[in-house]
Design an enzyme around this catalytic site. Structure first.
Site, PDB file in Angstrom:
ATOM      1  N   HIS A   6       0.728  -1.034  -0.459  1.00  0.00           N
ATOM      2  CA  HIS A   6      -0.055  -0.089  -0.108  1.00  0.00           C
ATOM      3  C   HIS A   6       0.870   1.244  -0.145  1.00  0.00           C
ATOM      4  CE1 HIS A   6      -4.322   1.585   1.064  1.00  0.00           C
ATOM      5  NE2 HIS A   6      -4.052   1.305   0.034  1.00  0.00           N
TER       6      HIS A   6
ATOM      7  N   HIS B 240      -3.170   2.078  12.703  1.00  0.00           N
ATOM      8  CA  HIS B 240      -2.881   1.389  11.047  1.00  0.00           C
ATOM      9  C   HIS B 240      -3.125   0.114  11.210  1.00  0.00           C
ATOM     10  CE1 HIS B 240      -0.105   0.796   7.710  1.00  0.00           C
ATOM     11  NE2 HIS B 240       1.237   0.631   8.382  1.00  0.00           N
TER      12      HIS B 240
ATOM     13  N   LYS C 142     -13.515   8.133  17.462  1.00  0.00           N
ATOM     14  CA  LYS C 142     -12.892   7.560  16.521  1.00  0.00           C
ATOM     15  C   LYS C 142     -13.739   5.395  16.503  1.00  0.00           C
ATOM     16  CE  LYS C 142     -10.284  10.104  14.192  1.00  0.00           C
ATOM     17  NZ  LYS C 142      -9.066  10.590  14.471  1.00  0.00           N
TER      18      LYS C 142
ATOM     19  N   MET D 271     -13.112   1.842  14.648  1.00  0.00           N
ATOM     20  CA  MET D 271     -12.058   2.091  14.105  1.00  0.00           C
ATOM     21  C   MET D 271     -12.731   0.822  13.165  1.00  0.00           C
ATOM     22  SD  MET D 271      -9.297   1.975  15.860  1.00  0.00           S
ATOM     23  CE  MET D 271      -9.752   4.212  17.031  1.00  0.00           C
ATOM     24  N   GLY D 272     -11.781   1.000  11.839  1.00  0.00           N
ATOM     25  CA  GLY D 272     -11.738   0.070  10.715  1.00  0.00           C
ATOM     26  C   GLY D 272     -12.666   1.463   9.361  1.00  0.00           C
ATOM     27  N   PHE D 273     -12.573   2.454  10.035  1.00  0.00           N
ATOM     28  CA  PHE D 273     -13.236   3.529   9.072  1.00  0.00           C
ATOM     29  C   PHE D 273     -12.410   4.859   8.877  1.00  0.00           C
ATOM     30  CE2 PHE D 273     -17.396   1.267  10.425  1.00  0.00           C
ATOM     31  CZ  PHE D 273     -18.067   1.420   9.539  1.00  0.00           C
TER      32      PHE D 273
ATOM     33  N   HIS E 245     -10.214   6.869   6.142  1.00  0.00           N
ATOM     34  CA  HIS E 245      -8.479   6.639   5.129  1.00  0.00           C
ATOM     35  C   HIS E 245      -8.539   8.131   5.392  1.00  0.00           C
ATOM     36  CE1 HIS E 245      -5.574   4.863   2.687  1.00  0.00           C
ATOM     37  NE2 HIS E 245      -5.292   3.823   3.247  1.00  0.00           N
TER      38      HIS E 245
ATOM     39  N   ARG F 126     -10.721  -2.100  -1.832  1.00  0.00           N
ATOM     40  CA  ARG F 126     -10.506  -3.538  -0.943  1.00  0.00           C
ATOM     41  C   ARG F 126     -11.395  -3.621  -0.127  1.00  0.00           C
ATOM     42  NH1 ARG F 126      -4.912  -1.517   2.732  1.00  0.00           N
ATOM     43  NH2 ARG F 126      -6.633  -0.302   2.662  1.00  0.00           N
TER      44      ARG F 126
ATOM     45  N   ASP G 101     -10.072  -2.907   7.458  1.00  0.00           N
ATOM     46  CA  ASP G 101      -9.682  -3.693   8.446  1.00  0.00           C
ATOM     47  C   ASP G 101     -11.066  -3.890   8.686  1.00  0.00           C
ATOM     48  OD1 ASP G 101      -6.918  -3.552   8.178  1.00  0.00           O
ATOM     49  OD2 ASP G 101      -6.946  -1.761   9.142  1.00  0.00           O
TER      50      ASP G 101
ATOM     51  N   ARG H 154       2.094  -8.108   4.851  1.00  0.00           N
ATOM     52  CA  ARG H 154       2.283  -6.790   4.276  1.00  0.00           C
ATOM     53  C   ARG H 154       3.865  -7.019   4.114  1.00  0.00           C
ATOM     54  NH1 ARG H 154       0.828  -1.933   4.263  1.00  0.00           N
ATOM     55  NH2 ARG H 154      -0.791  -2.760   3.413  1.00  0.00           N
TER      56      ARG H 154
ATOM     57  N   ARG I 143      16.051  12.181   5.175  1.00  0.00           N
ATOM     58  CA  ARG I 143      15.830  13.615   6.534  1.00  0.00           C
ATOM     59  C   ARG I 143      15.418  14.543   6.634  1.00  0.00           C
ATOM     60  NH1 ARG I 143      16.552  16.979  10.247  1.00  0.00           N
ATOM     61  NH2 ARG I 143      18.235  16.926  11.802  1.00  0.00           N
TER      62      ARG I 143
END
Ligand code: COA
Length: 384
Positions: A191, A226, A266, A268-270, A272, A281, A325, A350, A369
């Site tokens: 990704h 993530h 928040k 989760m799984g929503f 991006h 996906r 996710d 991954r 850097r």
């Protein structure tokens, strides 16, 4: 007073490099020229792994040789096994979670890899294959240790996905379960500059080694913003079920969601960083997971129905879409996989993307850097 130069918080929208490996767009996800829906429908995980690591789709002979090489590299060195024997205790009685165990096991595996300090393309490709082959064994043995059973040995006749399921459970997985696992690994493989891959590139950009870069990437993937979101998404659905029961009363679901919104929670799984109109996906995995749930029974279908209601409220009231996710959590739950292993399984996939990026970084390196805008105190004297 000087004002700090502007910056993009979270590096949003910043183009931080070039890659030949992957392209992420609003409406497409492309691995080395192939669209993800095409790969999910037509390629096995091993074929996708080869594509990412080597750069081209394998011929049948190349694929057969690649698979044999993976099988031959599945076993672990004694120091890794010794650590994994203690992993159940570390999880069951101390503060470790499976992602931590996996991180440490990969680090120890580096100590035992004869090419550890060699960053040449040849050594890096060999190490990529070894890591890819060994990670399911690490996950399987770790789960055996958590379950207090003997280590289940790998089955050389099984594919990467089937062997992963076999080693975790000691049960021969059904063809359908293997297919679902395989597609999920294809979807998770790569990704572009996501947080863990970027981490691996920063580490390899110092000319540090592949095992070190992967160890850092695992730490980055663990976070719930993530890769950890697949576990967090399932935990959230379980929490909703604890709060309102399994009957999917729409009024109760809606009230739960309104309370979450009011508390600025928040979900989760929503959401991006890149896909603001939906992660393509997600529907691919949702369809497969739902089919698995229908085969498994009513309570699993109800879990998917709950997920669909939550998704509907998020989309219609917040215009926020599920990422991969979200269906992954429900799908792996339906497959009977322990929730804390969802993100380690993400690693089993991954690892291909990370290793491809580490090789690309080493092949055309410049230290990563960036600068930062200083917003601290003005100059002052210690003795004032
Ligand atoms: N639940 C509720 N609100 C969300 C949300 C979520 N999952 N994701 C984004 N939002 C909201 C934010 O609160 C923000 O609202 P605001 O403008 O009123 O403050 C708005 O949508 C924009 O989100 P932002 O935080 O700027 O997005 P980001 O690009 O910084 O973050 C994620 C992206 C993935 C970190 C974020 O969507 C998230 O935390 N999702 C949940 C974790 C997750 O599923 N991670 C896996 C990613 S593949």
């Amino acid at each position: 007073m000087t004002t700090a130069p502007t910056h993009a918080k979270g590096l949003e929208g910043v183009i931080a490099g070039e890659t030949e490996i992957c392209k992420v767009e609003q409406a497409a996800l492309i691995y080395r020229g192939y669209e993800i829906a095409d790969l999910a429908a037509n390629a096995s995980f091993e074929e996708v792994a080869y594509l990412l690591l080597v750069g081209e789709k394998p011929t049948p002979d190349q694929l057969a040789a690649f698979k044999s090489e993976l099988v031959a590299n599945r076993n672990l060195a004694e120091p890794v096994l010794k650590f994994l024997r203690s992993s159940g205790d570390l999880v069951n009685h101390h503060s470790a979670v499976p992602m931590d165990i996996l991180r440490t096991a990969v680090s120890i595996a580096g100590h035992m890899d004869q090419d550890c300090q060699d960053n040449s393309p040849e050594a890096n490709l060999k190490k990529s294959k070894r890591l890819l082959a060994k990670i399911p064994t690490i996950i399987g043995h770790m789960q055996n240790s958590i379950d207090r059973t003997d280590f289940i040995e790998q089955d050389p006749t099984l594919s990467h996905s089937a062997n992963l399921l076999w080693m975790m459970t000691g049960k021969n997985p059904s063809e359908e379960a293997v297919k679902v696992m395989d597609v999920s690994l294809v979807l998770y493989a790569e990704h572009d500059y996501n947080a863990s891959t970027f981490t691996s590139r920063v580490i390899s950009g110092t000319l540090s080694d592949m095992h070190g870069a992967v160890t850092g990437a695992i730490a980055a993937l663990k976070g719930p913003l993530h890769g950890g979101a697949n576990e967090a998404a399932m935990d959230m659905l379980a929490e909703i079920r604890t709060d309102i029961g399994h009957e999917n009363d729409e009024a109760k679901i809606n009230a739960w969601m309104q309370s979450a919104f009011a508390n600025k929670r928040k979900l989760m799984g929503f959401g991006h960083r890149v896909y603001k109109n939906g992660d393509h996906r997600a529907p691919i995995l949702h369809a497969l997971g739902r089919k698995a749930a229908e085969a498994r029974g009513d309570d699993f279908v109800k879990l998917f129905e709950l997920g669909e209601s939550v998704q509907n409220i998020m989309e219609t009231q917040k215009n926020i879409f599920p990422n991969v996710d979200f269906p992954c959590g429900m799908t792996y739950f339906t497959m009977g996989i322990p929730v804390p292993q969802y993100t380690p399984i993400f690693v089993a996939s991954r690892i291909t993307g990370w290793c491809a990026h580490i090789m690309e970084q080493h092949a055309n390196n410049r230290l990563i850097r960036p600068r930062v805008a200083y917003i601290g105190p003005a100059p002052r004297n210690w003795n004032d």
